[in-house]
Design an enzyme around this catalytic site. Structure first.
Site, short mmCIF file in Angstrom:
data_model
loop_
_atom_site.label_atom_id
_atom_site.label_comp_id
_atom_site.label_asym_id
_atom_site.label_seq_id
_atom_site.Cartn_x
_atom_site.Cartn_y
_atom_site.Cartn_z
N ARG A 1 1.34 15.17 13.40
CA ARG A 1 1.98 14.65 12.17
C ARG A 1 2.32 15.84 11.28
NH1 ARG A 1 -0.80 9.12 9.97
NH2 ARG A 1 1.14 9.09 8.79
N PRO A 2 3.40 16.56 11.61
CA PRO A 2 3.73 17.78 10.87
C PRO A 2 4.25 17.48 9.46
CG PRO A 2 5.46 17.28 12.46
CD PRO A 2 4.41 16.23 12.64
N ASP B 1 6.63 19.79 8.18
CA ASP B 1 7.72 20.78 8.05
C ASP B 1 8.88 20.29 7.18
OD1 ASP B 1 7.93 19.09 10.51
OD2 ASP B 1 9.94 19.94 10.54
N GLN B 2 9.19 18.98 7.25
CA GLN B 2 10.30 18.45 6.44
C GLN B 2 9.96 18.48 4.95
OE1 GLN B 2 13.37 17.11 8.08
NE2 GLN B 2 12.33 18.50 9.47
N ASP C 1 5.25 0.25 11.89
CA ASP C 1 3.97 -0.28 11.41
C ASP C 1 3.76 -1.75 11.80
OD1 ASP C 1 3.50 2.19 10.36
OD2 ASP C 1 3.86 1.64 8.27
N CYS D 1 -3.90 7.75 9.85
CA CYS D 1 -3.97 7.32 11.25
C CYS D 1 -3.60 8.45 12.20
CB CYS D 1 -3.03 6.13 11.47
SG CYS D 1 -3.48 4.67 10.53
N ARG E 1 -3.18 9.88 4.53
CA ARG E 1 -1.95 10.64 4.71
C ARG E 1 -1.20 10.77 3.38
NH1 ARG E 1 0.43 14.20 8.10
NH2 ARG E 1 2.67 13.99 8.04
N ARG F 1 -8.46 -0.11 5.10
CA ARG F 1 -7.57 0.80 4.37
C ARG F 1 -6.29 0.12 3.95
NH1 ARG F 1 -5.92 4.97 8.04
NH2 ARG F 1 -4.37 5.09 6.42
N LYS G 1 0.83 -1.21 0.00
CA LYS G 1 0.00 0.00 0.00
C LYS G 1 0.86 1.26 0.00
CE LYS G 1 -1.61 1.60 4.06
NZ LYS G 1 -1.38 3.02 4.40
N ASN G 2 1.85 1.30 0.87
CA ASN G 2 2.62 2.54 1.03
C ASN G 2 3.60 2.80 -0.11
OD1 ASN G 2 1.19 3.13 3.30
ND2 ASN G 2 2.75 2.43 4.75
C1 EPZ Z 1 4.69 6.70 6.44
O1 EPZ Z 1 4.09 7.83 7.07
C2 EPZ Z 1 3.64 5.63 6.43
N1 EPZ Z 1 2.45 6.12 5.73
C3 EPZ Z 1 3.29 5.20 7.86
O2 EPZ Z 1 2.50 4.04 7.75
C4 EPZ Z 1 4.56 4.83 8.63
O3 EPZ Z 1 4.24 4.61 9.98
C5 EPZ Z 1 5.61 5.92 8.52
O4 EPZ Z 1 5.86 6.25 7.13
C6 EPZ Z 1 6.95 5.53 9.14
O5 EPZ Z 1 7.43 4.36 8.56
C7 EPZ Z 1 2.40 6.08 4.41
O6 EPZ Z 1 3.32 5.64 3.74
C8 EPZ Z 1 1.15 6.57 3.78
P1 EPZ Z 1 7.25 9.92 8.28
P2 EPZ Z 1 4.79 9.26 6.97
O7 EPZ Z 1 7.22 11.18 7.50
O8 EPZ Z 1 5.47 9.39 5.67
C9 EPZ Z 1 8.03 13.07 11.82
C10 EPZ Z 1 0.63 2.63 8.05
O9 EPZ Z 1 0.27 2.02 9.09
N2 EPZ Z 1 7.91 14.09 10.76
O10 EPZ Z 1 8.39 8.97 8.07
O11 EPZ Z 1 3.77 10.26 7.36
C11 EPZ Z 1 6.67 12.44 12.13
O12 EPZ Z 1 5.92 13.23 13.00
C12 EPZ Z 1 1.10 4.06 8.12
O13 EPZ Z 1 0.60 2.12 6.92
C13 EPZ Z 1 8.16 15.40 11.07
O14 EPZ Z 1 8.48 15.75 12.19
O15 EPZ Z 1 5.88 9.12 8.13
C14 EPZ Z 1 7.10 11.12 12.69
O16 EPZ Z 1 7.43 11.27 14.05
C15 EPZ Z 1 0.81 4.69 9.42
N3 EPZ Z 1 8.03 16.34 10.06
C16 EPZ Z 1 8.35 10.76 11.90
O17 EPZ Z 1 8.83 11.99 11.36
C17 EPZ Z 1 7.68 16.00 8.80
O18 EPZ Z 1 7.59 16.88 7.94
C18 EPZ Z 1 8.13 9.78 10.75
O19 EPZ Z 1 7.21 10.30 9.82
C19 EPZ Z 1 7.43 14.64 8.50
C20 EPZ Z 1 7.54 13.69 9.50
#
Ligand code: EPZ
Length: 420
Positions: A123-124, A126-127, A307, A118, A94, A399, A23-24
């Site tokens: 869930r910012p 900013d990056q 996950d 979820c 997301r 989902r 999915k991801n």
């Molecule tokens: C992806 O979310 C996945 N979702 C999530 O899977 C998964 O848990 C996550 O990656 C981590 O592996 C999808 O692919 C749709 P991140 P993503 O940006 O991209 C912080 C599932 O169950 N962060 O790697 O949103 C954030 O808050 C879902 O299938 C910032 O601070 O995750 C978190 O603490 C749930 N600023 C960490 O980084 C930002 O701009 C990881 O987030 C972006 C992220």
């Protein structure tokens, strides 16, 4: 009428199951089609609601979507219009944040709704914005949606992420693929779906190297062309079936998987007493010994995936000795513990770490799937519990798990869809 999943515990899982596409990986690749004017064919799509929502967003925006089979689709985004975006659908997932990188790359401006998905606390983005800004884009103040524009056009830039964010890395690749010049992403996420997006775009003529490492280099190209691409196997779906089989003391074989992607999970399962054997595209798990306790720390890939953290909770409940779980990716991913406690789990948590006592007897009751993987965890707990467990809010589970009930039943689980 509210749909629920009813699980009767006590059966050991046995048999073989085919794992679907990830999915991801599917979501960013489907949104990446916005970068192209030519038709692309995408195979091994999982039949889950996040994929159907993504395809609805694309077709509402003007893309032509044609199904070749239940798991393969052709997308032509030549006529896509960002202003036709159905904002209400973007809040359901997301992954809709990938619209930003893809639209910027194609049009030099982007419109997106607020991405949902979820609820793990804050869930910012900013990056993501840091990357877009390095490439020359700026935020246009607006209410109820996100708008970006790149007045001087998108150009290459260098950026170092403060955390290897999966979404920000994917968005950087999407925006950089057709930008003018070279983009460098340092401290990039290394997840297999980052590699899959890069492979897809490279098959369309992009020049992306280093995907799968912490340093990704994208030489922007002027035009991308159509291709046929097969989505990689879903390591989280695969890991969920392995965890379920281990929890029930079962014997199952997964087909159509990449065992390399599963190493962090199979390593923990082996530490807990399961026997694992892998071939090129299968993984077989047998668990005859009592479950041993272990500690788990979630980390970006190749670490143990966040996950899969909830799905290991029932195993720790049943194990001798229990263990500690450190959640290092999300600030609030233990909400499901409240539901598990109602089934008899002895676990305490301060929000960042959970301590499982082990040696618990789980009992069926009515529980609520607070998010996608939480739902899978409760289902696994139900498979090991005495009596019947009914799970509500199953739209979260739908989902991310294709044909969940059919696949678990084929492995001998007593599972059915009921209504309240
Ligand atoms: C992806 O979310 C996945 N979702 C999530 O899977 C998964 O848990 C996550 O990656 C981590 O592996 C999808 O692919 C749709 P991140 P993503 O940006 O991209 C912080 C599932 O169950 N962060 O790697 O949103 C954030 O808050 C879902 O299938 C910032 O601070 O995750 C978190 O603490 C749930 N600023 C960490 O980084 C930002 O701009 C990881 O987030 C972006 C992220």
């Amino acid at each position: 009428m509210i749909p629920l999943i009813s699980v009767r515990g006590g059966n050991r899982l046995r048999g073989e199951v085919f794992i679907g596409g990830m999915k991801n990986a599917a979501l960013p690749i489907l949104f990446a089609t916005i970068l192209l004017r030519q038709t692309v064919a995408i195979e091994n799509l999982p039949a889950v609601t996040d994929v159907t929502t993504t395809l609805r967003i694309l077709s509402d925006m003007g893309a032509r979507v044609t199904w070749e089979s239940p798991t393969a689709v052709q997308v032509n985004a030549a006529d896509v219009d960002p202003n036709a975006l159905p904002l209400n659908l973007t809040t359901r997932l997301r992954g809709s944040s990938y619209l930003l990188g893809a639209e910027l790359g194609r049009f030099g401006y982007a419109v997106s709704g607020l991405p949902g998905g979820c609820d793990f606390g804050n869930r910012p983005l900013d990056q993501h914005f840091m990357i877009f800004s390095a490439l020359g884009a700026e935020v246009v103040p607006s209410v109820g949606n996100i708008r970006l524009t790149a007045p001087g056009g998108l150009h290459g830039g260098a950026v170092r992420l403060s955390f290897p964010s999966v979404g920000a890395t994917l968005n950087g690749i999407l925006a950089g693929a057709t930008a003018d010049g070279t983009t460098m992403i340092e401290n990039a996420a290394r997840e297999p779906h980052i590699v899959d997006l890069a492979n897809f775009l490279n098959a369309c003529g992009a020049e992306i190297s280093g995907a799968g490492t912490s340093q990704i280099r994208i030489n922007g190209v002027k035009n991308l062309h159509g291709c046929r691409h097969r989505i990689i196997p879903d390591m989280i779906e695969a890991g969920t079936y392995l965890a379920a089989a281990a929890a029930t003391g079962g014997h199952i074989r997964l087909r159509a998987v990449n065992p390399d992607h599963l190493e962090a999970v199979t390593d923990r399962l082996a530490a807990m007493g399961a026997s694992i054997a892998a071939s090129e595209d299968t993984v077989t798990l047998t668990r005859m010994l009592p479950l041993r306790g272990t500690d788990i720390e979630t980390l970006p890939y190749p670490g143990f995936p966040t996950d899969m953290q909830p799905q290991f909770a029932p195993l720790l409940c049943l194990s001798e000795g229990g263990g500690l779980v450190y959640e290092r990716v999300w600030e609030n991913r233990f909400r499901y513990l409240e539901e598990l406690r109602r089934m008899g789990a002895n676990v305490i948590s301060d929000g960042l770490c959970a301590r499982f006592r082990g040696g618990d007897r789980l009992t069926g009751t009515r529980v609520c799937a607070t998010d996608l993987r939480a739902g899978a965890a409760l289902l696994i707990a139900g498979l090991c519990a005495e009596g019947e467990t009914t799970i509500s809010e199953i739209r979260h589970i739908e989902r991310g798990y294709p044909d969940l009930i059919g696949k678990f039943r084929s492995l001998g689980a007593e599972l059915r869809l009921v209504t309240d």
